[in-house]
Scaffold this motif. Structure first.
Motif, PDB file in Angstrom:
ATOM      1  N   GLN A  59      31.122  38.608  -1.397  1.00 10.04           N
ATOM      2  CA  GLN A  59      32.513  38.151  -1.339  1.00 10.04           C
ATOM      3  C   GLN A  59      33.444  39.284  -1.771  1.00 10.04           C
ATOM      4  OE1 GLN A  59      30.542  35.455  -3.349  1.00 10.04           O
ATOM      5  NE2 GLN A  59      30.079  37.213  -4.641  1.00 10.04           N
ATOM      6  N   VAL A  60      34.702  39.163  -1.402  1.00  9.15           N
ATOM      7  CA  VAL A  60      35.661  40.229  -1.690  1.00  9.15           C
ATOM      8  C   VAL A  60      36.915  39.627  -2.307  1.00  9.15           C
ATOM      9  CG1 VAL A  60      36.657  40.107   0.651  1.00  9.15           C
ATOM     10  CG2 VAL A  60      36.910  42.192  -0.657  1.00  9.15           C
ATOM     11  N   PHE A  61      37.528  40.375  -3.218  1.00  9.60           N
ATOM     12  CA  PHE A  61      38.800  39.928  -3.804  1.00  9.60           C
ATOM     13  C   PHE A  61      39.814  41.048  -3.750  1.00  9.60           C
ATOM     14  CE2 PHE A  61      35.754  37.024  -5.580  1.00  9.60           C
ATOM     15  CZ  PHE A  61      36.398  35.815  -5.342  1.00  9.60           C
ATOM     16  N   GLY A  62      41.089  40.651  -3.869  1.00 10.95           N
ATOM     17  CA  GLY A  62      42.174  41.616  -3.906  1.00 10.95           C
ATOM     18  C   GLY A  62      42.708  41.693  -5.321  1.00 10.95           C
ATOM     19  N   ALA A  63      43.904  41.141  -5.548  1.00 12.70           N
ATOM     20  CA  ALA A  63      44.525  41.193  -6.881  1.00 12.70           C
ATOM     21  C   ALA A  63      44.127  39.994  -7.741  1.00 12.70           C
ATOM     22  CB  ALA A  63      46.050  41.242  -6.733  1.00 12.70           C
ATOM     23  N   LEU A  64      43.301  39.091  -7.207  1.00 14.09           N
ATOM     24  CA  LEU A  64      42.908  37.874  -7.940  1.00 14.09           C
ATOM     25  C   LEU A  64      44.141  37.117  -8.436  1.00 14.09           C
ATOM     26  CD1 LEU A  64      39.849  39.351  -9.854  1.00 14.09           C
ATOM     27  CD2 LEU A  64      39.727  37.379  -8.340  1.00 14.09           C
ATOM     28  N   SER A  65      45.150  37.026  -7.584  1.00  8.16           N
ATOM     29  CA  SER A  65      46.365  36.289  -7.970  1.00  8.16           C
ATOM     30  C   SER A  65      46.340  34.869  -7.428  1.00  8.16           C
ATOM     31  CB  SER A  65      47.619  37.021  -7.460  1.00  8.16           C
ATOM     32  OG  SER A  65      47.690  36.988  -6.047  1.00  8.16           O
ATOM     33  N   ASN A  66      45.228  34.507  -6.767  1.00  9.29           N
ATOM     34  CA  ASN A  66      45.140  33.160  -6.199  1.00  9.29           C
ATOM     35  C   ASN A  66      43.748  32.582  -6.435  1.00  9.29           C
ATOM     36  OD1 ASN A  66      46.665  31.245  -4.580  1.00  9.29           O
ATOM     37  ND2 ASN A  66      45.039  31.494  -3.073  1.00  9.29           N
ATOM     38  N   GLY A 126      50.066  39.449  -4.438  1.00 13.98           N
ATOM     39  CA  GLY A 126      48.691  39.802  -4.117  1.00 13.98           C
ATOM     40  C   GLY A 126      48.600  41.013  -3.217  1.00 13.98           C
ATOM     41  N   THR A 127      47.443  41.142  -2.558  1.00 14.52           N
ATOM     42  CA  THR A 127      47.188  42.242  -1.628  1.00 14.52           C
ATOM     43  C   THR A 127      47.258  41.723  -0.189  1.00 14.52           C
ATOM     44  OG1 THR A 127      44.813  41.794  -1.525  1.00 14.52           O
ATOM     45  CG2 THR A 127      45.567  43.274  -3.283  1.00 14.52           C
ATOM     46  N   ILE A 128      47.274  42.657   0.746  1.00 10.59           N
ATOM     47  CA  ILE A 128      47.341  42.287   2.167  1.00 10.59           C
ATOM     48  C   ILE A 128      46.087  41.508   2.590  1.00 10.59           C
ATOM     49  CG2 ILE A 128      47.249  43.334   4.492  1.00 10.59           C
ATOM     50  CD1 ILE A 128      50.093  43.099   3.236  1.00 10.59           C
ATOM     51  N   ALA A 136      49.515  33.664   3.502  1.00 11.81           N
ATOM     52  CA  ALA A 136      50.506  33.544   2.427  1.00 11.81           C
ATOM     53  C   ALA A 136      51.919  33.579   2.994  1.00 11.81           C
ATOM     54  CB  ALA A 136      50.314  34.699   1.434  1.00 11.81           C
ATOM     55  N   GLY A 137      52.837  33.011   2.253  1.00 14.01           N
ATOM     56  CA  GLY A 137      54.223  33.035   2.692  1.00 14.01           C
ATOM     57  C   GLY A 137      55.160  32.518   1.624  1.00 14.01           C
ATOM     58  N   CYS A 138      56.424  32.742   1.836  1.00 13.18           N
ATOM     59  CA  CYS A 138      57.436  32.144   0.956  1.00 13.18           C
ATOM     60  C   CYS A 138      58.796  32.239   1.626  1.00 13.18           C
ATOM     61  CB  CYS A 138      57.460  32.782  -0.431  1.00 13.18           C
ATOM     62  SG  CYS A 138      57.769  34.535  -0.472  1.00 13.18           S
TER      63      CYS A 138
END
Ligand SMILES: Cc1cc2nc3c(=O)[nH]c(=O)nc-3n(C[C@H](O)[C@H](O)[C@H](O)COP(=O)(O)OP(=O)(O)OC[C@H]3O[C@@H](n4cnc5c(N)ncnc54)[C@H](O)[C@@H]3O)c2cc1C
Length: 311
Positions: A59-66, A126-128, A136-138
């Protein structure tokens, strides 16, 4: 005792056993990775995937913000990309970014190049790679609206180029499998005056500071908003948001152990200091149970929860 390392191919990057993981994330709690792999570059990552036995979870993670990494940690190999995956290039009205590029940096680079339409990324910490996986969105824009194409690696290390139509992108959802790895993505905006785009980024910053507990140990929105159909079936007013459901069941400020639903934005869960991943998950499940009982709506976790619980 035999180590999983014995099964793994030789690589140019680095393996670390029993590596801190949850603690590196936005929640600052949770378990370790059995093996953490930092590939040297995309070629090294492909070589690893081609030669890693198929029974080893990857598995892979980015910034772990989610993400909540459960306290018992993650089995198998967890990939953290290195800086060679963080390049950002603007060209005409498009921006191409590596999977580890921070969303905020992509928004900033786009603004500097006079490309509008990507400033919503400045509101997502987070990351791309994570942004693509989560769609993601806002503030009314999501990845789906601006994505041209992305490069992914499958579990066997094959390189795939995909477009939004291939990814089944809906609200905070894609069909990117948990063992697929985003390598890079290209987005399209529109030519605009850089000063105007930068001003919009500043507006987003101010809005977020006012409405979200962004300086806390948090994972952003805990649950996705229910669909219009679910809201209608529950007999609730059109447009009812998940935070209103949480409020309606006494969720604002609700605490279990060191985990709390934020007073400032009650769909944000925070680690007040000594939360475990189990506290965070138990709090979320308590909210889900209350909302199900009162409104008949089964809330969908937006935060990813992964790994083994402590016995
Ligand atoms: C204060 C705060 C505010 C937030 N506001 C928003 C918001 O407004 N809108 C919004 O949508 N989200 C928001 N979030 C949530 C989060 O920032 C986003 O979901 C973000 O896209 C996650 O990116 P990440 O790199 O941190 O992903 P991670 O948490 O590291 O991972 C999330 C998921 O993506 C997968 N993943 C990560 N990198 C890759 C990759 N390279 N290839 C394949 N899969 C990958 C992981 O396996 C995991 O399943 C917020 C979070 C915080 C803490």
């Amino acid at each position: 005792m035999s180590s999983i390392l014995e099964k793994l191919p030789e690589v140019r990057g680095k393996y670390t056993e029993n590596a801190s993981l949850g603690e590196k994330g936005w929640f600052r709690c949770g378990g370790k990775a059995e093996v953490l792999f930092k590939p040297a570059d995309v070629g090294d990552l492909q070589h690893f995937l081609k030669n890693c036995p198929s029974d080893v979870p990857v598995q892979v993670f980015g910034a772990l913000s989610n993400s909540i990494i459960r306290d018992g940690g993650l089995k198998g190999v967890t990939i953290r990309l290195n800086r060679s995956f963080a390049d950002i290039k603007a060209d005409g009205e498009t921006v191409t970014a590596g999977a580890l590029a921070l969303d905020a940096n992509v928004a900033r680079m786009a603004a500097e190049a006079g490309i509008g339409g990507l400033e919503f990324l400045s509101g997502i910490p987070g990351t791309i790679g994570g942004a693509l996986k989560m769609n993601a969105g806002c503030y009314g824009t999501e990845i789906n609206d601006v994505l041209v194409e992305a490069t992914l690696l499958d579990r066997q290390g094959n390189r795939l180029t995909v477009t939004p139509a291939d990814l089944d992108m809906t609200y905070r959802h894609t069909n990117i499998g948990d063992d697929m790895i985003v390598v890079s993505a290209t987005f399209k905006g529109t030519s605009e005056d850089a000063r105007i785009v930068k001003a919009r980024i500043e507006e987003i910053k101010t809005r977020r500071e006012e409405s979200q507990p962004i300086r806390e140990k948090t994972g952003g929105s805990t649950f996705a908003n229910p669909s219009a159909t679910e809201i209608a079936q529950a007999g609730l007013p059109e447009g009812t948001k998940v935070w209103q459901l949480i409020d309606s069941v006494g969720g604002r400020g609700l605490t279990i152990g060191g985990a709390q639903m934020s007073e400032k934005h009650c769909n944000f869960m925070i680690n007040t200091g000594d939360a475990t991943a189990a506290d965070l998950e138990a709090l979320g499940e308590e909210i889900r149970a209350r909302v199900l009982e009162k409104h008949g709506i089964a809330l969908r976790w937006e935060i990813r929860r992964i790994g083994e619980a402590n016995e």
